[in-house]
Structure formats: C-alpha cells, structure tokens
Motif scaffolding. Structure first.
Motif, PDB file in Angstrom:
ATOM      1  N   HIS A  76      28.971  51.777  20.058  1.00 15.02           N
ATOM      2  CA  HIS A  76      29.811  52.277  21.152  1.00 15.02           C
ATOM      3  C   HIS A  76      29.126  51.866  22.453  1.00 15.02           C
ATOM      4  O   HIS A  76      27.904  52.034  22.595  1.00 15.02           O
ATOM      5  CB  HIS A  76      29.895  53.805  21.135  1.00 15.02           C
ATOM      6  CG  HIS A  76      30.719  54.357  20.034  1.00 15.02           C
ATOM      7  ND1 HIS A  76      31.993  54.808  20.238  1.00 15.02           N
ATOM      8  CD2 HIS A  76      30.454  54.543  18.726  1.00 15.02           C
ATOM      9  CE1 HIS A  76      32.493  55.254  19.094  1.00 15.02           C
ATOM     10  NE2 HIS A  76      31.568  55.103  18.151  1.00 15.02           N
ATOM     11  N   ILE A  77      29.907  51.365  23.382  1.00 15.13           N
ATOM     12  CA  ILE A  77      29.382  50.953  24.679  1.00 15.13           C
ATOM     13  C   ILE A  77      30.275  51.549  25.761  1.00 15.13           C
ATOM     14  O   ILE A  77      31.495  51.388  25.709  1.00 15.13           O
ATOM     15  CB  ILE A  77      29.394  49.412  24.825  1.00 15.13           C
ATOM     16  CG1 ILE A  77      28.527  48.759  23.749  1.00 15.13           C
ATOM     17  CG2 ILE A  77      28.968  49.000  26.230  1.00 15.13           C
ATOM     18  CD1 ILE A  77      28.740  47.254  23.631  1.00 15.13           C
ATOM     19  N   LEU A  78      29.679  52.204  26.733  1.00 17.10           N
ATOM     20  CA  LEU A  78      30.388  52.626  27.931  1.00 17.10           C
ATOM     21  C   LEU A  78      29.777  51.832  29.080  1.00 17.10           C
ATOM     22  O   LEU A  78      28.565  51.895  29.301  1.00 17.10           O
ATOM     23  CB  LEU A  78      30.232  54.131  28.164  1.00 17.10           C
ATOM     24  CG  LEU A  78      30.849  54.696  29.444  1.00 17.10           C
ATOM     25  CD1 LEU A  78      32.368  54.485  29.465  1.00 17.10           C
ATOM     26  CD2 LEU A  78      30.504  56.180  29.582  1.00 17.10           C
ATOM     27  N   CYS A  79      30.613  51.065  29.755  1.00 12.44           N
ATOM     28  CA  CYS A  79      30.107  50.231  30.847  1.00 12.44           C
ATOM     29  C   CYS A  79      31.180  50.051  31.911  1.00 12.44           C
ATOM     30  O   CYS A  79      32.327  50.465  31.737  1.00 12.44           O
ATOM     31  CB  CYS A  79      29.642  48.872  30.323  1.00 12.44           C
ATOM     32  SG  CYS A  79      30.959  47.803  29.692  1.00 12.44           S
ATOM     33  N   ILE A  80      30.789  49.420  32.996  1.00 11.14           N
ATOM     34  CA  ILE A  80      31.727  49.059  34.054  1.00 11.14           C
ATOM     35  C   ILE A  80      32.103  47.599  33.837  1.00 11.14           C
ATOM     36  O   ILE A  80      31.230  46.740  33.759  1.00 11.14           O
ATOM     37  CB  ILE A  80      31.102  49.252  35.450  1.00 11.14           C
ATOM     38  CG1 ILE A  80      30.690  50.724  35.640  1.00 11.14           C
ATOM     39  CG2 ILE A  80      32.067  48.792  36.538  1.00 11.14           C
ATOM     40  CD1 ILE A  80      29.863  50.975  36.890  1.00 11.14           C
ATOM     41  N   LEU A  81      33.386  47.336  33.728  1.00 11.06           N
ATOM     42  CA  LEU A  81      33.870  45.977  33.506  1.00 11.06           C
ATOM     43  C   LEU A  81      33.920  45.234  34.837  1.00 11.06           C
ATOM     44  O   LEU A  81      34.591  45.674  35.777  1.00 11.06           O
ATOM     45  CB  LEU A  81      35.257  46.000  32.854  1.00 11.06           C
ATOM     46  CG  LEU A  81      35.866  44.662  32.481  1.00 11.06           C
ATOM     47  CD1 LEU A  81      35.022  43.946  31.419  1.00 11.06           C
ATOM     48  CD2 LEU A  81      37.291  44.866  31.975  1.00 11.06           C
ATOM     49  N   ASP A  82      33.199  44.132  34.917  1.00  9.22           N
ATOM     50  CA  ASP A  82      33.208  43.298  36.126  1.00  9.22           C
ATOM     51  C   ASP A  82      34.624  42.830  36.428  1.00  9.22           C
ATOM     52  O   ASP A  82      35.376  42.477  35.521  1.00  9.22           O
ATOM     53  CB  ASP A  82      32.279  42.098  35.907  1.00  9.22           C
ATOM     54  CG  ASP A  82      32.239  41.178  37.105  1.00  9.22           C
ATOM     55  OD1 ASP A  82      33.007  40.191  37.089  1.00  9.22           O
ATOM     56  OD2 ASP A  82      31.474  41.431  38.043  1.00  9.22           O
ATOM     57  N   LYS A  83      34.980  42.818  37.694  1.00  5.67           N
ATOM     58  CA  LYS A  83      36.347  42.457  38.096  1.00  5.67           C
ATOM     59  C   LYS A  83      36.715  41.023  37.745  1.00  5.67           C
ATOM     60  O   LYS A  83      37.896  40.685  37.678  1.00  5.67           O
ATOM     61  CB  LYS A  83      36.540  42.700  39.596  1.00  5.67           C
ATOM     62  CG  LYS A  83      35.736  41.777  40.502  1.00  5.67           C
ATOM     63  CD  LYS A  83      35.971  42.116  41.962  1.00  5.67           C
ATOM     64  CE  LYS A  83      35.210  41.240  42.883  1.00  5.67           C
ATOM     65  NZ  LYS A  83      33.798  41.479  42.942  1.00  5.67           N
ATOM     66  N   ASN A  84      35.730  40.180  37.484  1.00  2.00           N
ATOM     67  CA  ASN A  84      35.997  38.779  37.154  1.00  2.00           C
ATOM     68  C   ASN A  84      35.831  38.473  35.668  1.00  2.00           C
ATOM     69  O   ASN A  84      35.807  37.316  35.269  1.00  2.00           O
ATOM     70  CB  ASN A  84      35.062  37.865  37.960  1.00  2.00           C
ATOM     71  CG  ASN A  84      35.299  38.002  39.445  1.00  2.00           C
ATOM     72  OD1 ASN A  84      36.434  37.969  39.902  1.00  2.00           O
ATOM     73  ND2 ASN A  84      34.230  38.192  40.195  1.00  2.00           N
ATOM     74  N   LYS A  85      35.714  39.506  34.860  1.00  3.89           N
ATOM     75  CA  LYS A  85      35.422  39.329  33.432  1.00  3.89           C
ATOM     76  C   LYS A  85      36.568  39.889  32.598  1.00  3.89           C
ATOM     77  O   LYS A  85      37.031  40.998  32.838  1.00  3.89           O
ATOM     78  CB  LYS A  85      34.133  40.081  33.100  1.00  3.89           C
ATOM     79  CG  LYS A  85      33.570  39.886  31.737  1.00  3.89           C
ATOM     80  CD  LYS A  85      32.733  38.668  31.576  1.00  3.89           C
ATOM     81  CE  LYS A  85      31.630  38.571  32.589  1.00  3.89           C
ATOM     82  NZ  LYS A  85      30.986  37.300  32.615  1.00  3.89           N
ATOM     83  N   SER A  86      37.004  39.120  31.617  1.00  2.00           N
ATOM     84  CA  SER A  86      38.000  39.658  30.686  1.00  2.00           C
ATOM     85  C   SER A  86      37.274  40.452  29.600  1.00  2.00           C
ATOM     86  O   SER A  86      36.114  40.168  29.266  1.00  2.00           O
ATOM     87  CB  SER A  86      38.819  38.541  30.050  1.00  2.00           C
ATOM     88  OG  SER A  86      38.052  37.842  29.093  1.00  2.00           O
ATOM     89  N   ALA A  87      37.968  41.429  29.047  1.00  7.47           N
ATOM     90  CA  ALA A  87      37.385  42.245  27.983  1.00  7.47           C
ATOM     91  C   ALA A  87      37.006  41.382  26.791  1.00  7.47           C
ATOM     92  O   ALA A  87      35.920  41.536  26.226  1.00  7.47           O
ATOM     93  CB  ALA A  87      38.367  43.338  27.573  1.00  7.47           C
ATOM     94  N   SER A  88      37.880  40.455  26.415  1.00  3.16           N
ATOM     95  CA  SER A  88      37.607  39.638  25.230  1.00  3.16           C
ATOM     96  C   SER A  88      36.387  38.741  25.433  1.00  3.16           C
ATOM     97  O   SER A  88      35.591  38.566  24.508  1.00  3.16           O
ATOM     98  CB  SER A  88      38.829  38.797  24.862  1.00  3.16           C
ATOM     99  OG  SER A  88      39.191  37.934  25.915  1.00  3.16           O
ATOM    100  N   THR A  89      36.226  38.201  26.628  1.00  2.00           N
ATOM    101  CA  THR A  89      35.054  37.365  26.912  1.00  2.00           C
ATOM    102  C   THR A  89      33.780  38.199  26.871  1.00  2.00           C
ATOM    103  O   THR A  89      32.772  37.781  26.294  1.00  2.00           O
ATOM    104  CB  THR A  89      35.190  36.680  28.287  1.00  2.00           C
ATOM    105  OG1 THR A  89      36.338  35.838  28.259  1.00  2.00           O
ATOM    106  CG2 THR A  89      33.958  35.868  28.639  1.00  2.00           C
ATOM    107  N   LEU A  90      33.822  39.392  27.461  1.00  4.06           N
ATOM    108  CA  LEU A  90      32.648  40.258  27.457  1.00  4.06           C
ATOM    109  C   LEU A  90      32.243  40.617  26.032  1.00  4.06           C
ATOM    110  O   LEU A  90      31.080  40.465  25.659  1.00  4.06           O
ATOM    111  CB  LEU A  90      32.913  41.533  28.262  1.00  4.06           C
ATOM    112  CG  LEU A  90      31.780  42.565  28.227  1.00  4.06           C
ATOM    113  CD1 LEU A  90      30.500  41.999  28.837  1.00  4.06           C
ATOM    114  CD2 LEU A  90      32.204  43.849  28.911  1.00  4.06           C
TER     115      LEU A  90
END
Length: 150
Positions: free
Chosen positions: A57-71
């Motif tokens: 399980h990961i709780l993080c802040i998604l960078d505005k320039n990053k897609s979820a699938s790429t991350l």
C-alpha cells in the motif's frame, strides 16, 4: 493562471505475482524504504508505505506531470530490479501486472495513513481479496471477479 498547481493524494495497492508471500519479512521495511526513494525520484512524495509479504500500500502525492500508470510501472520495475539484485533468496520475485489506485481527500490522510501502517495486524482478520473488494465497492468501481486477482 500562469502556473499549474495540484495536490492529488493517491492510495496505490498492488500485489506480488499470484499473491504469494514473496517479500521476506526481514526485508519488508527495506522494500518500503526503497519504494519511498523511487517516489521521491518521481517527484511524488510518499506519505505512508506499508503492506505484507504479498502486497504493498502506498499513500503519496501524485506529481501533476505524472500519469498513475507510469508511476506504478516505474515503482514496480525499479523495486523488482532492486529486490533481485540485493536479495539472493528472491530470484523468483515478481509483482502482479495490475494495480488499484484510489483518490484520497485531505480530510482522510490520517485515517489512510493509520490504515496503511497497521497492515500486518489488519490482515490477521481480512484477506487481501476481501480488502481490495471492500475498496472497489467503497469507490463504486465496477469489476469482474474472474479477473480481479489473476
């Protein structure tokens, strides 16, 4: 507005191949720490990382320039490579192909963090399958149980 601003909290969940207990207990914390480093390199600051020997399980802040699938792909590929290189007993280690990702509101950060930090005790009473189905229902995500856990 002359700049793009965002703060999107996400809760990411994925498991080992076949949900097998492939992450030895002695290195579980090291795996979480390594994933935290990946997240920092991806400009997605980690808030909490936890799990068991068969899922994360990961709780993080998604960078505005990053897609979820790429991350998620970067987390999985880099952590898998590190596990293979540093832990000779984990040569067969692999992450399952899929993942789940859920948005988390600012007001739910503390509750979500506590949930992630208590994964070991939580899974004494609930299986990973029960857990993921509970999330999918809470977020009203349609799924086909035949393909849910592979």
């Amino acid at each position: 507005m002359s700049q793009s601003l965002s703060k999107i909290y996400v809760h990411i969940v994925f498991s080992t191949k076949g949900r097998a207990d492939m992450i030895p207990q002695p290195i579980l914390h090291d795996v979480h720490s390594y994933i935290a480093g990946i997240l920092m390199n991806e400009n997605c600051p980690p808030i909490s990382i936890g799990g068991t020997q068969n899922h994360i399980h990961i709780l993080c802040i998604l960078d505005k320039n990053k897609s979820a699938s790429t991350l998620v792909a970067n987390i999985k590929s880099n952590s898998s490579k590190w596990i293979h290189e540093t832990n000779t007993g984990c040569r067969l280690f692999d992450w399952q192909d899929g993942y789940s990702i859920f948005s988390v509101s600012q007001s739910q950060l503390k509750k979500t963090t506590q949930y992630i930090e208590n994964q070991e005790s939580h899974h004494h009473t609930e299986s990973f399958k029960e857990e993921i189905i509970k999330f999918l229902k809470a977020y009203e995500i349609d799924y086909d149980e035949r393909y849910l856990l592979g």
